[in-house]
Design a protein around this motif. Structure first.
Motif, PDB file in Angstrom:
ATOM      1  N   HIS A   1      49.203  41.375  86.654  1.00 44.08           N
ATOM      2  CA  HIS A   1      49.558  42.117  85.817  1.00 44.08           C
ATOM      3  C   HIS A   1      48.455  42.429  84.785  1.00 44.08           C
ATOM      4  N   PRO A   2      48.317  43.643  84.172  1.00 42.73           N
ATOM      5  CA  PRO A   2      47.330  43.791  82.986  1.00 42.73           C
ATOM      6  C   PRO A   2      47.520  42.805  82.041  1.00 42.73           C
ATOM      7  N   LEU A   3      46.329  42.338  81.628  1.00 44.32           N
ATOM      8  CA  LEU A   3      45.970  41.036  80.561  1.00 44.32           C
ATOM      9  C   LEU A   3      45.647  42.022  79.148  1.00 44.32           C
ATOM     10  N   SER A   4      46.480  41.575  78.087  1.00 40.86           N
ATOM     11  CA  SER A   4      46.570  42.076  76.967  1.00 40.86           C
ATOM     12  C   SER A   4      46.379  41.123  75.912  1.00 40.86           C
ATOM     13  N   GLN A   5      45.288  41.474  74.825  1.00 40.27           N
ATOM     14  CA  GLN A   5      44.806  40.694  73.960  1.00 40.27           C
ATOM     15  C   GLN A   5      45.236  41.466  72.422  1.00 40.27           C
ATOM     16  N   GLN A   6      46.003  40.861  71.661  1.00 40.70           N
ATOM     17  CA  GLN A   6      46.361  41.492  70.128  1.00 40.70           C
ATOM     18  C   GLN A   6      45.268  40.965  69.254  1.00 40.70           C
ATOM     19  N   TRP A   7      45.215  41.640  68.241  1.00 41.87           N
ATOM     20  CA  TRP A   7      44.393  41.315  67.036  1.00 41.87           C
ATOM     21  C   TRP A   7      45.180  41.819  65.878  1.00 41.87           C
ATOM     22  N   GLU A   8      45.690  40.930  64.706  1.00 47.64           N
ATOM     23  CA  GLU A   8      46.052  41.231  63.650  1.00 47.64           C
ATOM     24  C   GLU A   8      45.079  40.864  62.433  1.00 47.64           C
ATOM     25  N   MET A   9      45.158  41.624  61.318  1.00 50.00           N
ATOM     26  CA  MET A   9      44.232  41.297  60.492  1.00 50.00           C
ATOM     27  C   MET A   9      44.577  39.919  59.761  1.00 50.00           C
ATOM     28  N   PRO A  10      43.622  38.828  59.565  1.00 54.22           N
ATOM     29  CA  PRO A  10      43.660  37.753  58.930  1.00 54.22           C
ATOM     30  C   PRO A  10      44.327  37.556  57.780  1.00 54.22           C
ATOM     31  N   GLN A  11      44.939  36.486  57.203  1.00 55.55           N
ATOM     32  CA  GLN A  11      45.832  36.558  55.829  1.00 55.55           C
ATOM     33  C   GLN A  11      44.490  36.288  54.841  1.00 55.55           C
ATOM     34  N   ASP A  12      43.392  35.645  55.224  1.00 56.19           N
ATOM     35  CA  ASP A  12      42.432  35.508  54.109  1.00 56.19           C
ATOM     36  C   ASP A  12      41.799  36.709  53.808  1.00 56.19           C
ATOM     37  N   ILE A  13      41.556  37.641  54.846  1.00 56.95           N
ATOM     38  CA  ILE A  13      41.116  39.102  54.205  1.00 56.95           C
ATOM     39  C   ILE A  13      42.047  39.740  53.378  1.00 56.95           C
ATOM     40  N   VAL A  14      43.297  39.705  53.768  1.00 53.64           N
ATOM     41  CA  VAL A  14      44.348  40.299  52.747  1.00 53.64           C
ATOM     42  C   VAL A  14      44.310  39.577  51.506  1.00 53.64           C
TER      43      VAL A  14
ATOM     44  N   CYS B   1      44.148  45.073  73.223  1.00 50.18           N
ATOM     45  CA  CYS B   1      43.201  45.364  74.234  1.00 50.18           C
ATOM     46  C   CYS B   1      43.685  45.124  75.622  1.00 50.18           C
ATOM     47  N   GLN B   2      43.836  46.019  76.348  1.00 51.18           N
ATOM     48  CA  GLN B   2      44.483  45.592  77.705  1.00 51.18           C
ATOM     49  C   GLN B   2      43.357  45.999  78.748  1.00 51.18           C
ATOM     50  N   VAL B   3      43.416  45.028  79.710  1.00 47.04           N
ATOM     51  CA  VAL B   3      42.434  44.858  80.648  1.00 47.04           C
ATOM     52  C   VAL B   3      42.981  44.840  82.006  1.00 47.04           C
ATOM     53  N   GLU B   4      42.593  45.703  83.020  1.00 49.94           N
ATOM     54  CA  GLU B   4      43.316  46.031  84.300  1.00 49.94           C
ATOM     55  C   GLU B   4      42.195  45.594  85.408  1.00 49.94           C
ATOM     56  N   HIS B   5      42.464  44.618  86.210  1.00 50.31           N
ATOM     57  CA  HIS B   5      41.401  44.177  87.095  1.00 50.31           C
ATOM     58  C   HIS B   5      42.221  43.693  88.431  1.00 50.31           C
TER      59      HIS B   5
ATOM     60  N   PHE C   1      32.304  35.515  99.305  1.00 47.17           N
ATOM     61  CA  PHE C   1      32.004  35.574  97.974  1.00 47.17           C
ATOM     62  C   PHE C   1      31.667  37.048  97.608  1.00 47.17           C
ATOM     63  N   SER C   2      31.813  37.772  98.559  1.00 46.81           N
ATOM     64  CA  SER C   2      31.356  39.363  98.158  1.00 46.81           C
ATOM     65  C   SER C   2      32.689  40.176  98.161  1.00 46.81           C
ATOM     66  N   VAL C   3      33.308  40.042  99.246  1.00 46.45           N
ATOM     67  CA  VAL C   3      34.401  41.110  99.664  1.00 46.45           C
ATOM     68  C   VAL C   3      35.780  40.430  98.853  1.00 46.45           C
ATOM     69  N   GLU C   4      35.959  39.228  99.624  1.00 51.45           N
ATOM     70  CA  GLU C   4      37.401  38.560  99.288  1.00 51.45           C
ATOM     71  C   GLU C   4      37.438  37.583  98.107  1.00 51.45           C
ATOM     72  N   ARG C   5      36.011  37.454  97.343  1.00 49.99           N
ATOM     73  CA  ARG C   5      36.271  36.778  96.105  1.00 49.99           C
ATOM     74  C   ARG C   5      36.804  37.408  95.090  1.00 49.99           C
ATOM     75  N   ARG C   6      37.726  36.859  94.301  1.00 48.52           N
ATOM     76  CA  ARG C   6      38.267  37.258  93.050  1.00 48.52           C
ATOM     77  C   ARG C   6      38.130  36.414  91.775  1.00 48.52           C
ATOM     78  N   VAL C   7      37.512  36.941  90.838  1.00 52.84           N
ATOM     79  CA  VAL C   7      37.183  35.891  89.622  1.00 52.84           C
ATOM     80  C   VAL C   7      37.774  36.545  88.241  1.00 52.84           C
ATOM     81  N   PRO C   8      39.030  36.261  87.641  1.00 54.95           N
ATOM     82  CA  PRO C   8      39.982  36.983  86.682  1.00 54.95           C
ATOM     83  C   PRO C   8      38.982  36.777  85.329  1.00 54.95           C
TER      84      PRO C   8
END
Length: 399
Positions: free
Chosen positions: A206-219, A197-201, A113-120
């Motif tokens: 593969h790198p994990l990417s999360q996108q954000w777009e302006m919501p329609q209610d704000i526009v 926002c791209q996260v590498e671990h 749980f310290s060397v071989e442990r992997r939590v995404p």
């Protein structure tokens, strides 16, 4: 290099004046004496190094290194203590054996749980309001619950990385063998522009990417605010222009001279006019102007009230964000306290185990010493009997 540390802490509180303080009195001094044990692993358990550090009031005064094999003083007092402990061969043998009995043994326990442990990690993007800078807010990339600690978080905009406009916190432990980190993008979001926002671990293929777009209610809210302002300005412009033209027409009528005619006796008489109707219309115009001013003042008051409400809501959101940050700091302190308490408990258990081992060794020595005394006693008895037999043999020979 893989590094696993096992640390135990013993806190000793001493009162300088010697007597215990009464209720309500403050301690005149608090001192801390700490022993820290470290295991250094190179290429698994192929090469292992054990280090014990002795620290007093945050200053290391002596340490033991298994590669050296003896205690080494780091201060004049530590050198004095090192000379004393180096004369106790049993203690040196015990700590030299810690490479196998403590480090290599615990490596098999800690490795899963310290060397071989992997939590995404789990990634989410939030829009955080900003009171110091204009705009709709700032984007915050939240990377939570991942292990091990090394992680790389990057912001992109239209396919280009933004390394200079990013502010990140330190990697914070959660207290359950997972970590978290927050990374904020200082550039305000814009409509039609994607900001992933791209996260590498090490736990991700593969790198994990999360996108954000302006919501329609704000526009939509921005469009409605613009259209409402334009319509309100147009209404005030039409009302002002109509009021100006009406006043100009009334002023022209008041300035025209009245025609004069002579009566039957040569007395000049004025031609009947509609002065009463003019005064009435003038009064109506004044009343209309007063109503317009009243409505305008009421509209200004509503606008000011809305602005104050928006400002109050913004301040409330800022206070809530500060409170959340404060709660995060409080949780972190509680986790640190739990970790320290667990370390103290581990140290206490280990000291108890060492005391039991010393008692067992003392009992074994006592038994061994008793056995040796009995053996020596029997040997003396055998010698005495042998002497008696020899004496009897001599007497028999003499007879």
């Amino acid at each position: 290099m893989e590094r696993v540390r096992g640390a135990g802490t013993v806190l000793v509180v001493l009162v300088v004046l010697g007597a215990p303080p009464a209720a309500g009195e403050e301690l005149s001094g608090v001192f801390e004496d700490m022993a820290k044990h470290e295991c250094h692993f190179i290429n698994g358990t192929e090469r292992v190094r054990f280090v014990e550090r002795l620290i007093y009031n945050r200053q290391q005064y002596m340490h033991f290194d298994s590669d050296v094999g003896v205690y080494v003083g780091d201060t004049p007092y530590g050198e004095f203590q090192a000379r004393y402990w180096n004369r106790i061969q049993e203690r040196l043998d015990y700590f030299r054996a810690q490479v196998d009995t403590f480090c290599r043994h615990n490596y098999k326990v800690f490795t899963p749980f310290s060397v071989e442990r992997r939590v995404p990690p789990s990634v989410s993007i939030l829009l955080v309001p900003s009171s110091s800078q204009p705009g709709p807010g700032r984007l915050l990339c939240s990377v939570m619950d991942f292990y091990p600690a090394p992680v790389q978080v990057r912001w992109f905009q239209d396919g280009q990385e933004l390394p200079e406009h990013v502010v990140a916190t330190d990697v914070v432990p959660n207290g359950d063998w997972t970590y978290q980190v927050l990374v904020m993008l200082e550039i305000p979001p814009r409509r039609g522009v994607t900001s992933p926002c791209q996260v590498e671990h090490v736990s991700l293929e593969h790198p994990l990417s999360q996108q954000w777009e302006m919501p329609q209610d704000i526009v939509c809210s921005k469009i409605l605010v613009g259209v409402g302002g334009f319509v309100l300005g147009l209404v005030f412009l039409v009302l002002g222009l109509g009021f100006y033209l009406r006043e100009k027409r009334l002023s022209r009528r008041r300035l025209q001279p009245l025609p004069v005619a002579s009566g039957p006796a040569g007395i000049p008489q004025s031609i009947p006019t509609q002065s009463s109707s003019y005064s009435t219309s003038f009064q109506n115009a004044k009343n209309y102007q007063t109503d317009l001013r009243t409505k305008k003042n009421q509209g200004d008051l509503r606008v000011k009230k809305n602005q104050m409400d928006l400002k109050a809501k913004k301040d409330w959101v800022d206070l809530r964000a500060k409170k959340n940050w404060g709660d995060l700091g409080t949780k972190k302190n509680e986790r640190d306290l739990r970790t320290r308490k667990n370390r103290v408990d581990l140290r206490t258990k280990r000291n108890q185990t060492n005391l039991r081992a010393k008692e067992n060794r003392g009992a074994l020595r006592a038994k061994k010493n008793g056995t040796d005394v009995r053996v020596k006693k029997k040997q003396v008895e055998l010698k005495d009997k042998t002497k008696q037999v020899d004496m009897r043999a001599k007497r028999n020979r003499e007879i």
